[in-house]
Design an enzyme around this catalytic site. Structure first.
Site, mmCIF file in Angstrom:
data_model
loop_
_atom_site.group_PDB
_atom_site.id
_atom_site.type_symbol
_atom_site.label_atom_id
_atom_site.label_comp_id
_atom_site.label_asym_id
_atom_site.label_seq_id
_atom_site.Cartn_x
_atom_site.Cartn_y
_atom_site.Cartn_z
ATOM 1 N N CYS A 52 0.814 -1.214 0.000
ATOM 2 C CA CYS A 52 0.000 0.000 0.000
ATOM 3 C C CYS A 52 0.849 1.266 0.000
ATOM 4 C CB CYS A 52 -0.923 0.020 1.224
ATOM 5 S SG CYS A 52 -1.865 -1.493 1.482
ATOM 6 N N CYS A 125 -2.046 2.860 3.180
ATOM 7 C CA CYS A 125 -2.806 1.895 3.975
ATOM 8 C C CYS A 125 -3.831 2.595 4.867
ATOM 9 C CB CYS A 125 -1.865 1.039 4.814
ATOM 10 S SG CYS A 125 -2.644 -0.415 5.552
ATOM 11 N N ASP A 126 -4.805 1.806 5.297
ATOM 12 C CA ASP A 126 -6.072 2.291 5.836
ATOM 13 C C ASP A 126 -5.999 3.481 6.788
ATOM 14 O OD1 ASP A 126 -6.763 0.049 4.501
ATOM 15 O OD2 ASP A 126 -7.882 -0.883 6.114
ATOM 16 N N LYS A 127 -5.236 3.372 7.864
ATOM 17 C CA LYS A 127 -5.313 4.389 8.913
ATOM 18 C C LYS A 127 -4.539 5.657 8.571
ATOM 19 C CE LYS A 127 -7.672 1.313 10.795
ATOM 20 N NZ LYS A 127 -7.490 0.380 9.663
ATOM 21 N N CYS A 197 -5.033 -2.330 -1.099
ATOM 22 C CA CYS A 197 -5.923 -3.456 -1.392
ATOM 23 C C CYS A 197 -7.031 -3.040 -2.354
ATOM 24 C CB CYS A 197 -6.505 -4.012 -0.111
ATOM 25 S SG CYS A 197 -5.245 -4.648 1.023
ATOM 26 N N GLU A 446 -9.895 -5.689 13.645
ATOM 27 C CA GLU A 446 -10.856 -6.095 12.627
ATOM 28 C C GLU A 446 -10.982 -7.621 12.611
ATOM 29 O OE1 GLU A 446 -10.176 -2.449 9.454
ATOM 30 O OE2 GLU A 446 -9.210 -4.387 9.088
ATOM 31 N N SER A 472 -13.135 -5.472 8.694
ATOM 32 C CA SER A 472 -12.402 -4.974 7.541
ATOM 33 C C SER A 472 -13.374 -4.597 6.440
ATOM 34 C CB SER A 472 -11.455 -6.072 7.033
ATOM 35 O OG SER A 472 -11.001 -5.786 5.733
#
Length: 561
Positions: A52, A125-127, A197, A446, A472
């Site tokens: 990511c 990435c996500d956060k 992702c 998650e 998730s």
């Protein structure tokens, strides 16, 4: 003679008293002209631990070029990333949500500490994405968020793959539906290179939300990580942040009730991650904007799902980009009167940007509001005996309205996962995983390993799964997360026992039980909780409920910068 306009960085570079600071900066390559120009922070979440973010060091190059071309001076800072995909199902996943606060704090300290005139934040990435917005909202400085882009689809035997397929393969192996050799083939093909992702999981959902908030220019976040146009878009973002800094346009100009609602509607209409609820609540809190769980419920009720994207649909982020991207989806929503016009960092309003939307002929990814994939959005906010402060239902499977069954209670994700893998969960069960909330984890893990295992065994739509943790963006099934108050805050979920009858009524927005919880509470002693140590204990002591975004800092409308 016109007096030169002051800028934030004058606090460290202007006047005789700051000669030592200038001397230090000259060692890094500053020249006389740079002290008169805006100084822009290029904040990078680059790391080689995850695809990511692994390309963000390269993407920073054209960003710097754009900043210099616009007459400003870039300075680089780094912050951390914790990979959800790598840590999923492991103890380290507790660090993921905690990292959101650390990233936001570190951005604030770098920008405010050096009196920077603006910041462009490179995220993956996500956060890292909500953390960037939280920091900009907190400081109200000129800022822009540049998403590194989605990974390209993997490919095996003519089928497009994402990491979701690997997680689901784990469950398929456990049930005997797939061999370990077949899983190894999927594992080797699912993630072909750089990028986040590929489905409408949390990263791509939040990248879309940044565009709808107006913190990222329209279309830029849609460009995949390895696409030839990504570098040029990054350079343009570098130029644009200088314009924002010169006009001193702070981030709170863009984060408003209207833009937050637009972002919530886009998340729901795209079938996106329920993590968007947690993160947008946190961003609103940092900006001092009143935005609640009920605003998300209203958004989901008003906006049907019109994007056929994984985890519950067919297509990946790359397909959405080719179809017309966020602009196409948002244009559909505008046509139906579901969006409000708001300012964006591009300098144009949201609707002006949507006037330029295009649709690739024959695309099948984005439908219309009149002919949606689902008539209402992808999530509901529920309350009731077990979630008096709210919970989030993700409706990614069949449009089930009522689920009733016996409780199967687990004290951690690992305990539940082991039971699932052993075939110990059967259709009709209401699985409850507790002590995974913001305080209880700590860190609100998650439950993707569990949901994917259920999918792999073919029973995800026949089981209800409830937790005070999270899910998730790749999770699917009849799943309820963010249950509040959490078990560690002595919420009702802590009192449930195996065999209690649980009833979930989507239309009534209720989660109830036949157990006498009041009688149990009168005889109940909260369990003694072990300490995790270090930053984990600090987070557990400070963090708020998931129903308010799981934040560690309550902001105000005052501008701290």
């Amino acid at each position: 003679m016109t007096k030169p306009k002051s800028k934030r960085s004058d606090a460290i570079v202007k006047g005789p008293a700051h000669a030592p600071a200038r001397a230090m900066l000259r060692a890094t390559g500053f020249e006389d002209k740079d002290f008169a120009a805006p100084i822009i922070g290029v904040v990078n979440t680059w790391s080689t631990v995850t695809p990511c973010n692994m390309h963000l060091d390269t993407l920073a190059g054209p960003v710097r070029e754009g900043i210099k071309a616009a007459g400003a001076r870039p300075v680089d800072f780094n912050t951390i990333v914790v990979s959800d995909g790598v840590t999923m199902g492991a103890p380290g996943m507790r660090a993921s949500l905690i990292s959101r606060e650390v990233i936001a704090d570190s951005i604030e300290l770098a920008v405010r500490g050096h009196s920077l005139d603006g910041a462009i934040i490179l995220v993956g990435c996500d956060k890292t994405i909500p953390a960037a917005a939280m920091a900009l909202a907190r400081m109200d400085v000129p800022g822009l968020i540049l998403y590194g882009g989605s990974i390209m689809p993997g490919e095996l035997n003519g089928k497009a793959l994402s990491v979701q397929d690997v997680f689901e393969a784990v469950g398929a192996v456990a049930s005997g539906a797939m061999s370990e050799d077949e899983m190894a083939e999927i594992e080797g093909a699912a993630c072909p290179g750089a990028g986040a992702c590929g489905g409408q999981f949390t990263a791509n959902t939040m990248a879309m939300a940044m565009t709808m908030l107006g913190l990222s220019p329209m279309g830029v976040n849609d460009i995949p990580a390895v696409h030839k146009d990504k570098a040029a878009a990054a350079k343009a973002c570098g130029q644009r942040i200088v314009d924002l800094a010169k006009s001193d346009t702070g981030a709170r100009r863009f984060i408003t009730p209207a833009s937050l609602r637009n972002a919530a509607i886009a998340a729901s209409a795209s079938g996106g991650s329920t993590n968007a609820i947690l993160h947008l609540l946190a961003i609103a809190s940092e900006a001092g904007v009143d935005f609640t769980l009920e605003d998300f419920h209203e958004a989901a009720q008003s906006a049907p799902v019109i994007a056929d994207l994984k985890p519950s649909g067919q297509y990946l982020a790359h397909d959405l980009f080719q179809a017309g991207g966020t602009a196409l989806l948002a244009a559909r929503l505008r046509e139906a009167g579901l969006l409000r016009d708001t300012p964006t960092v591009s300098g144009n309003s949201l609707f002006a940007e949507l006037d330029k939307a295009h649709e690739t002929q024959g695309q099948q990814v984005v439908k219309t509001v009149d002919a949606p994939i689902k008539a209402t959005g992808g999530y509901r906010i529920l309350y009731g005996d077990l979630a008096p402060d709210g919970a989030v239902l993700k409706l990614s499977g069949p449009a089930r309205q009522v689920f009733e069954g016996p409780a199967r209670v687990f004290e951690s994700e690992e305990d539940c996962f082991n039971t699932v893998q052993a075939g110990g969960i059967v259709p009709g069960d209401v699985v409850i995983i507790r002590n995974e909330g913001p305080k209880g984890g700590p860190g609100m893990r998650e439950m993707l390993a569990v949901t994917a295992a259920l999918v792999g065994q073919g029973i995800a739509d026949e089981v209800a799964l409830m937790t005070d943790g999270r899910f998730s963006g790749a999770s699917k099934g009849f799943v309820i997360g963010h249950m509040a108050p959490e078990a560690a805050a002595n919420g009702p979920i802590a009192l449930v026992r195996n065999g209690d009858r649980i009833r979930i009524d989507v239309a009534a927005r209720r989660i109830d039980t036949d157990a006498d919880l009041a009688a149990r509470r009168a005889r109940w002693t909260p369990p003694r909780r072990s300490r995790a140590g270090g930053a984990f204990d600090k987070y557990a002591a400070l963090v708020s409920s998931a129903s308010t975004g799981a934040v560690t800092l309550v902001s105000s409308q005052e501008n701290p910068s």
